[in-house]
Enzyme design. Structure first.
Site, PDB file in Angstrom:
ATOM      1  N   SER A  19       0.808  -1.225   0.000  1.00 26.59           N
ATOM      2  CA  SER A  19       0.000   0.000   0.000  1.00 26.59           C
ATOM      3  C   SER A  19       0.837   1.268   0.000  1.00 26.59           C
ATOM      4  CB  SER A  19      -0.948   0.007   1.209  1.00 26.59           C
ATOM      5  OG  SER A  19      -1.839  -1.073   1.136  1.00 26.59           O
ATOM      6  N   THR A  20       2.010   1.263   0.597  1.00 26.33           N
ATOM      7  CA  THR A  20       2.834   2.468   0.715  1.00 26.33           C
ATOM      8  C   THR A  20       4.183   2.249   0.048  1.00 26.33           C
ATOM      9  OG1 THR A  20       3.870   1.851   2.818  1.00 26.33           O
ATOM     10  CG2 THR A  20       1.711   2.932   2.931  1.00 26.33           C
TER      11      THR A  20
END
Length: 537
Positions: A19-20
């Protein structure tokens, strides 16, 4: 002893997601760990005919809330081409965190005979129990995503109420250092100058022209994917936002609340307030309702350099003059506009409608009078036949409508070389700048074309009233159906049948003042011939 049949070959593709972008630059990151576990699982199933597709499908720094991910879309492309049999993921939420998106994926997988496996969550998507297990897991994944979203929104809200900058586009004059905003000295003077020049010029368009002339450009923007967008010139919208941005006086605005920011202000409040007062004074109160069919060419008309043209108008003595203006001109880039940056709307619309009717030979070829509200049939005719209108100084080029190519997907450059383009001769009279009504070239006479169109409209109105009186037609609705018009338009023009003989004589001999149209007469027509005579004064 009979040999066992060889298992069917199963082509496996591994999908990984994070996600990051935290730690993605490491030599061995989360994506590598996911892939290593998936590769080991595929090797353990080699006896079942599983083999690895060597293409990598890794999405780093992409949320699972959406399917708009480059590697996932590439994976789905090979699924549609039936080049893969099994998709292997470390956990189901690496594929998606949305039940709705999961339903779309399952439908696609079923159509192409593709199944998928989670290395850490054992289930089989071909069985009802496996699907139930998967739905339960995804329900928790979606719940987790929604809870995280609520926490993030609450944190942003609390931070902004404390005046803390929490990210987003960095305003001109500042830079982000360790998630804090610092003033950029070389940009501060530009910000102050923009505010001072607007206060002096009083026009955003004039301000854009001045900045462009001096070669000043907006600050480049860095997008989420790391690419940079560097605009070549200022535009009205972003520049208006800059002039209204309270961030420059040390405020942080959130959901209508104004809070004191922790960053250092650039502008004096007196200068900022003076600019806001000037902006407010420039606002024009629009009280006239525009009919939806007033502008026939909105969205499909361009100048001959590919710039879209927008509707505009001016008013003089109760008469509205409509015209289309090149966006290059409205953005202060006059040198980039086409050969005809401003064109009379009624002239262009009338020319196109007459050409289409003549070409089709299926509709009434009677042109509307200059300035008349266009009929619904005019609008439908253009929208059903024309995809693009390009206006030049000598001609109008019409590109026919292609049902397979929606208007929203128009290219931003003219396309005059296509064989299907219809070229119509056109010579437009000069039109005024925005906000300045057109002065008649002969103030006490009406030009021949306008006179003929106006007399034709009056004669048509008289015919309608005669039909009602004689009983040959029963209502305005019947007349509208017969003429291919809308009833509102028929009712609007019908009072022209009661014009005073002096008015008609003045129109016929050309002595009626230029700029008077059927629309302006019908809008303010008195039933008293004595009061009508005031038009001649």
């Amino acid at each position: 002893m009979k040999a066992l049949p060889s298992p069917k070959a199963q082509r496996c593709a591994i999908y990984t997601r994070k996600s990051t972008d935290h730690n993605l630059d490491l030599a061995f990151n989360s994506l590598d760990a996911q892939r290593e576990a998936c590769e080991a699982y595929i090797k353990s199933q080699a006896h079942e005919g599983w083999s690895l597709v060597r293409d990598r499908f890794d999405d780093g720094a992409f949320s699972g809330a959406s399917l708009d991910r480059p590697a996932l879309q590439a994976l789905l492309d090979i699924v549609r081409l039936k080049k893969v049999d099994i998709i292997v993921v470390y956990k189901v939420d690496r594929l998606t965190r949305s039940l709705a998106d999961f339903a779309k994926l399952v439908e696609l997988f079923d159509e192409r005979g593709v199944s998928f496996v989670s290395v850490t969550q054992s289930f089989n998507t071909t069985s009802s129990m496996g699907r139930l297990t998967l739905n339960v897991l995804l329900s928790f994944a979606q719940f987790e995503r929604e809870v995280i979203g609520e926490r993030v929104r609450d944190k942003i809200s609390a931070s902004k109420r404390r005046g803390i900058w929490v990210g987003g586009p960095v305003p001109l004059g500042y830079r982000s250092v360790n998630k804090k905003l610092e003033i950029v000295p070389e940009e501060v003077d530009l910000v102050r100058r923009i505010f001072q020049d607007y206060l002096r010029l009083g026009s955003i368009t004039a301000l854009i022209a001045l900045l462009t002339q001096e070669g000043l450009r907006p600050k480049p923007r860095i997008l989420a994917n790391g690419s940079t967008v560097a605009p070549t010139h200022y535009r009205v919208g972003p520049l208006a936002h800059l002039l209204k941005n309270r961030f420059y006086i040390g405020d942080v605005v959130y959901q209508g609340e104004i809070n004191k920011g922790e960053h250092q202000p650039i502008l004096d409040r007196e200068l900022f307030d003076a600019v806001q007062a000037r902006i407010a004074s420039q606002a024009v109160a629009r009280t006239t309702r525009r009919a939806t069919s007033t502008w026939l060419l909105t969205g499909i008309i361009f100048d001959d350099r590919g710039h879209r043209m927008s509707p505009s108008h001016s008013n003089k003595n109760g008469v509205r003059y409509r015209f289309y203006v090149s966006q290059a001109l409205t953005q202060g880039r006059k040198a980039e506009a086409g050969s005809l940056p401003r064109v009379s709307a009624s002239a262009a619309e009338r020319t196109i409608v007459e050409a289409l009717r003549e070409r089709e030979m299926s509709l009434d070829g009677t042109p509307t009078a200059t300035g008349d509200p266009p009929t619904a049939s005019d609008y439908d005719l253009i929208r059903s036949k024309v995809r693009r209108v390009v206006v030049g100084r000598q001609a109008i080029m019409l590109t026919p409508l292609d049902p397979t190519r929606p208007t929203e997907q128009l290219e931003e450059s003219p396309d005059p070389d296509r064989a299907s383009v219809l070229t119509i001769p056109f010579r437009s009279k000069p039109v005024p700048k925005k906000g300045i009504a057109r002065e008649a070239t002969a103030p006490h006479t009406i030009d021949a074309n306008s006179r003929k169109a106006l007399l034709r409209t009056i004669a048509r109105s008289r015919r309608w009233i005669d039909d009602l009186i004689s009983g040959s037609t029963s209502s305005f609705a019947d007349i509208a159906t017969r003429e291919g018009l809308v009833e509102r338009h028929v009712r609007f023009l019908a009072p022209l049948a009661f014009l005073a003989p002096k008015i008609i004589a003045a129109i016929a001999d050309g002595s009626l003042g230029n700029g008077v149209t059927a629309s302006s007469l019908a809008r303010s027509l008195s039933m008293s011939w004595g009061e009508q005579a005031a038009i001649l004064d």
